[in-house]
Structures are given as structure tokens and as C-alpha cells.
Design an enzyme around this catalytic site. Structure first.
Site, mmCIF file in Angstrom:
data_model
loop_
_atom_site.group_PDB
_atom_site.id
_atom_site.type_symbol
_atom_site.label_atom_id
_atom_site.label_comp_id
_atom_site.label_asym_id
_atom_site.label_seq_id
_atom_site.Cartn_x
_atom_site.Cartn_y
_atom_site.Cartn_z
ATOM 1 N N HIS A 194 1.190 -1.010 0.044
ATOM 2 C CA HIS A 194 -0.032 -0.200 0.388
ATOM 3 C C HIS A 194 0.778 1.152 0.385
ATOM 4 O O HIS A 194 0.153 2.676 0.113
ATOM 5 C CB HIS A 194 -0.431 0.313 0.762
ATOM 6 C CG HIS A 194 -2.145 -0.667 1.027
ATOM 7 N ND1 HIS A 194 -2.689 -1.319 2.078
ATOM 8 C CD2 HIS A 194 -2.088 -2.341 0.048
ATOM 9 C CE1 HIS A 194 -4.296 -2.332 1.674
ATOM 10 N NE2 HIS A 194 -3.011 -2.522 0.273
ATOM 11 N N TYR A 247 -3.057 4.042 -2.266
ATOM 12 C CA TYR A 247 -2.652 4.456 -0.564
ATOM 13 C C TYR A 247 -2.053 5.875 -0.892
ATOM 14 O O TYR A 247 -2.302 6.312 0.263
ATOM 15 C CB TYR A 247 -2.590 3.683 -0.685
ATOM 16 C CG TYR A 247 -3.569 2.464 -0.064
ATOM 17 C CD1 TYR A 247 -4.362 1.499 -0.871
ATOM 18 C CD2 TYR A 247 -4.502 2.316 1.753
ATOM 19 C CE1 TYR A 247 -4.485 0.717 -0.867
ATOM 20 C CE2 TYR A 247 -5.634 1.132 1.536
ATOM 21 C CZ TYR A 247 -5.717 0.527 0.492
ATOM 22 O OH TYR A 247 -6.885 -0.872 0.916
HETATM 23 C C1 G6P Z 1 -7.830 -3.488 -1.698
HETATM 24 C C2 G6P Z 1 -6.567 -3.006 -0.749
HETATM 25 C C3 G6P Z 1 -6.563 -4.437 0.663
HETATM 26 C C4 G6P Z 1 -7.928 -3.801 1.743
HETATM 27 C C5 G6P Z 1 -9.300 -4.200 0.327
HETATM 28 C C6 G6P Z 1 -10.289 -2.855 0.780
HETATM 29 O O1 G6P Z 1 -8.257 -4.448 -1.849
HETATM 30 O O2 G6P Z 1 -5.641 -3.776 -1.590
HETATM 31 O O3 G6P Z 1 -5.838 -4.928 1.536
HETATM 32 O O4 G6P Z 1 -8.370 -5.328 2.471
HETATM 33 O O5 G6P Z 1 -9.386 -3.126 -0.615
HETATM 34 O O6 G6P Z 1 -11.780 -3.152 0.933
HETATM 35 P P1 G6P Z 1 -13.229 -3.028 1.628
HETATM 36 O O7 G6P Z 1 -14.433 -3.281 0.795
HETATM 37 O O8 G6P Z 1 -13.552 -3.747 2.648
HETATM 38 O O9 G6P Z 1 -13.121 -1.849 2.077
HETATM 39 MN MN MN Z 2 -3.953 -5.213 0.531
#
Ligand code: G6P
Ligand code: MN
Length: 424
Positions: A194, A247
Site C-alpha cells: 500500500h 493509497y
Molecule cells: C483493497 C486492498 C485490501 C483491502 C481492501 C478493502 O483491495 O488492497 O488490502 O483489504 O481493499 O476493501 P473493502 O471493500 O473492505 O473496503
Molecule cells: Mn491490499
């Protein structure tokens, strides 16, 4: 004995995608036994039913055994796939809201929210590392994946590889923004999970001139979603002279994001909690059908396929190139040799072999080094329960500018999550 893969967190909402990933490699995984484990017995039983039905519908030679005992689930597994969130979305809501109440971005993986999640995740991973068969590979999706991977790598003898599929989505986002075909594009994302950056891009294997591509890039208007913020990403890329990970906005637009998160009124965790009942009931209805088609509202995209491809590369010695979290060993010369970094690597039976990438670009070198210092302290604090190390971790984080803020967030966070923090 047949090959056994344990899936820890098998009741997770991301499981339908993992099951799709298993199906997409079913021919290569013939005869494999899957040990599902989750402390939530209802969700565990549901996902075991779904997987069994989806495998039967496609004649896949994969079997599922559901376990409510962790040790039994790990027994005999040569690969342990970890994908869980201790405390679920209720705990995530605290991770997202406690920092925000002190004017700091509240995010589940970046910053102090991610620190609190690491403190809950790491003890469970250390326990898994202790109970797993010696020689087993832990393939970890549990966030924050770099800190979790780093804690296991430096505090146990277990073998671990950390995953995040963000680079696939980010490469796709940049392909769109730069007007390039995603399926022919490869980017060398390097740094920390990230917090990765790309300066090398190849189209059909031929290196592209990123500087002129960025000079010609127009900054689009709006279009922001929780995971895509093309306008900010484009302006940041032009300023930094590289492609940033999604990020990056939390670092370079920190104060604006704090304002936006406050104005929004609900946390991402609350938004997800509101959609989960309908999400799980759709899956339950599908699991009862001959040909289940569970929705893709969580963990759609390449999430499951990516993880299963990495697992296949490990088990079948494929030596395929993926971007993974592993020990640096000099691949990125600007970061410590024993740091856990995110870097292109060839993955085979003996694990990931990181490819030599050289230094980080000057525009983000210091920032990434600061995040690396924070992550090491965070991993050590989460593994040992040292409050002094925990405070040092938060004080080292680029989001935090006052010792008092670090102390307040630490105090509130450790109290709020006490039930999940036996080490403190
Ligand atoms: C992305 C990130 C993951 C994270 C996810 C959260 O895919 O790479 O590390 O867990 O987003 O997604 P959400 O839908 O749970 O906010
Ligand atoms: Mn991730």
C-alpha cells in the site's frame, strides 16, 4: 497422502472469490483436500456448502473439510492460506474512527488504524505459525499484510509470503488513465504494501518512456470512489514523476482526506456492515442451487485467482512472476535487507525470489523509508506487546506529527480492542 491446503478465515465474505480461484486452477489442484477453518461456525458451514456445490457443478476433484479447531485444520497442510480480520467489521469501525477523532486519517491498513489491526492480527498469525506443520508455507492475505508478514518472518521460523492484489487493480487504473491496454501492460511496483511506486512500465515486454507518458497525461475531473481517485492519482503522478499506488492519497492529501472522511459521516466499515446481511443471504440462496452463482460484491476482480495462482506456483514449483511481500535481501537498495518489501519476485517451491530493482525514486525515497521504520516497530510491538515500541511506531508514522496524538490514539485503541490484544 494427498496435498492439503488449510484456509484460515474460510467464513470470510471474500471466500466466493477464493472458491472461483480454486475452480480456475482445479485441473492443477486435482485431489487436493481443503481444510476450512473459521471461528464463526455459521459462516464456515455456509462457505463449505457453497464450495462443495460449486466444485460439484464443475466436476472439480477438490474436497472440503470444515474444522472449528485450529490445530486440526492446520494438521498435515503444506500450505496455509490466511485471510481473516480479528474482530470483524465492528473492530474495523474503531480502527477507522479512533484516529479520525484526533485529526488523523482513519484507515484499516494505512496509519494508526492499520497499526491497531496489526495488533489484533499478529498474535493470531504467530499462533498459526507455531501450530502449522514445519515446512508449511503460510500465504497471507490478512491485513496489514506487510506488517503481519514481517512479524511472522522475524519472530518465528515459519515460511511466509504476503499478498495484496492492489497492484493488479492499480495497473488497470493506470492503463485506463494512460490509454494503454491493461492485458499487455506490466509495471514493476516496488516499495512497501500500500506504499508502492512504479517507474518502469512495459508494453508487450518493451519499456515505455514514463516521463513523456506523464507529460501527456491529462488530469481527469472527479470519478472518485473508495478505491479509485483518478484526478488525485494523475496529479500526484505528474508531480512525483512515477505511478503511485492508490493509497498514496492518504500521505499526499492527508488533511483533505481527514476533512472528507469527517464529512462523510459513516466509516467504510459501517457501510460494509450495512450491506453484509443481504450479501450473505444471497450466498446462502446460491449455495442451495445446483449451479451456484454467488455475487461479486466483496473481493470481486482477481482477488481469489491471484492468491490461488501464487499457491499453485509454490506447490508446483512454477517460478512465475508475481508482486509479493517478502524479505528484501537487497532487491530494493534503499530499504533494509531484512525488511519485508513488496516487490516483483519469481515464486517457486523454495518461495519467492525477489528481482533486483535498485533504489527507490528520490521523490518517495524518504517517505518509504519512514514507513519502513514504522512497520518494523509496529511488527515488533504487535508481536511482543511492548507499549514503548507501540508508541515509537505511532510516533514514527508520517501521519502523526505530535507525541500527544500518538499517545491518545494508542491509549484509546488498546482499550477499545483489549479483548483481542492478549499480548498487551
Ligand atoms: C483493497 C486492498 C485490501 C483491502 C481492501 C478493502 O483491495 O488492497 O488490502 O483489504 O481493499 O476493501 P473493502 O471493500 O473492505 O473496503
Ligand atoms: Mn491490499
Amino acid at each position: 497422502m494427498s496435498t492439503r491446503i488449510a484456509i484460515i478465515g474460510a467464513g470470510s465474505g471474500y471466500m466466493p472469490g477464493v472458491i472461483r480461484g480454486l475452480l480456475h486452477r482445479a485441473a492443477d489442484l486435482r485431489g487436493v483436500e481443503l481444510s476450512f477453518y473459521d471461528p464463526d461456525g455459521d459462516h464456515l458451514a455456509l462457505m463449505a456448502r457453497l464450495a462443495t456445490a460449486m466444485f460439484a457443478a464443475r466436476d472439480a476433484d477438490l474436497t472440503v473439510v470444515a474444522h472449528t479447531d485450529l490445530k486440526a485444520a492446520l494438521d498435515g497442510a503444506s500450505c496455509v492460506f490466511t485471510t481473516f480480520r480479528p474482530g470483524g467489521m465492528t473492530a474495523r469501525h474503531l480502527d477507522e474512527s479512533i484516529p479520525l477523532s484526533y485529526g488523523v486519517v482513519g484507515q484499516e491498513t494505512a496509519g494508526p488504524g492499520g497499526f491497531l489491526m496489526a495488533c489484533r492480527s499478529v498474535p493470531v498469525l504467530l499462533e498459526i505459525a507455531r501450530l502449522a506443520d514445519p515446512g508449511a508455507w503460510i500465504v497471507n492475505y490478512t491485513n496489514p499484510t506487510s506488517i503481519v508478514t514481517d512479524a511472522v518472518a522475524r519472530h518465528t521460523d515459519a515460511k511466509i509470503i504476503g499478498l495484496c492484489d492492489q497492484y493488479i487493480g492499480d495497473t488497470e487504473m493506470w492503463a485506463d488513465l494512460l490509454g494503454l491496454p491493461f492485458d499487455r501492460l506490466e509495471a514493476d511496483w516496488i516499495g512497501l504494501n500500500h506504499a508502492t511506486w512504479a517507474t518502469r512500465l512495459r508494453l508487450d515486454g518493451t519499456e515505455l518512456d514514463l516521463t513523456s507518458a506523464l507529460d501527456g497525461l491529462e488530469i481527469p475531473d472527479g470519478g472518485a470512489t473508495p478505491w479509485r481517485d483518478p484526478s488525485r492519482m494523475a496529479s500526484l503522478a505528474k508531480a512525483l514523476g512515477l505511478l503511485p499506488n492508490s493509497y498514496a492519497k492518504y500521505y499526499f492529501f492527508h488533511d483533505q482526506v481527514v476533512g472528507e472522511l469527517r464529512d462523510k459521516g459513516t466509516t467504510r466499515a459501517q457501510d460494509i456492515l450495512a450491506m453484509l446481511p443481504a450479501y450473505y443471504s444471497q450466498i446462502a440462496a446460491e449455495a442451495a442451487k445446483r449451479e451456484p452463482d454467488p455475487n461479486r460484491d466483496r473481493g470481486g476482480g482477481e482477488h481469489g485467482e491471484f492468491a490461488i495462482d501464487v499457491i499453485c506456483a509454490l506447490l508446483r514449483d512454477e517460478r512465475r512472476r508475481f508482486i509479493v511481500n517478502t524479505r528484501n535481501d537487497g532487491a530494493i537498495s534503499s530499504l533494509d535487507a531484512d525488511a519485508t518489501v513488496e516487490v516483483p519476485a519469481l515464486v517457486g517451491r523454495s518461495g519467492p525470489v525477489p528481482l533486483v530493482m535498485g533504489p527507490l525514486p528520490g521523490s518517495v525515497r524518504g517517505l518509504t523509508q519512514a514507513i519502513q521504520s514504522y512497520e518494523r516497530l509496529a511488527a515488533d510491538a504487535a508481536a511482543t506487546g511492548s507499549r514503548r515500541t507501540a508508541l515509537q511506531a505511532l510516533m514514527a508514522h508520517p501521519f502523526i506529527r505530535n507525541k500527544e496524538t500518538a499517545e491518545q490514539i494508542l491509549h484509546d485503541g488498546l482499550a477499545a480492542h483489549a479483548a483481542y490484544l492478549p499480548q498487551f
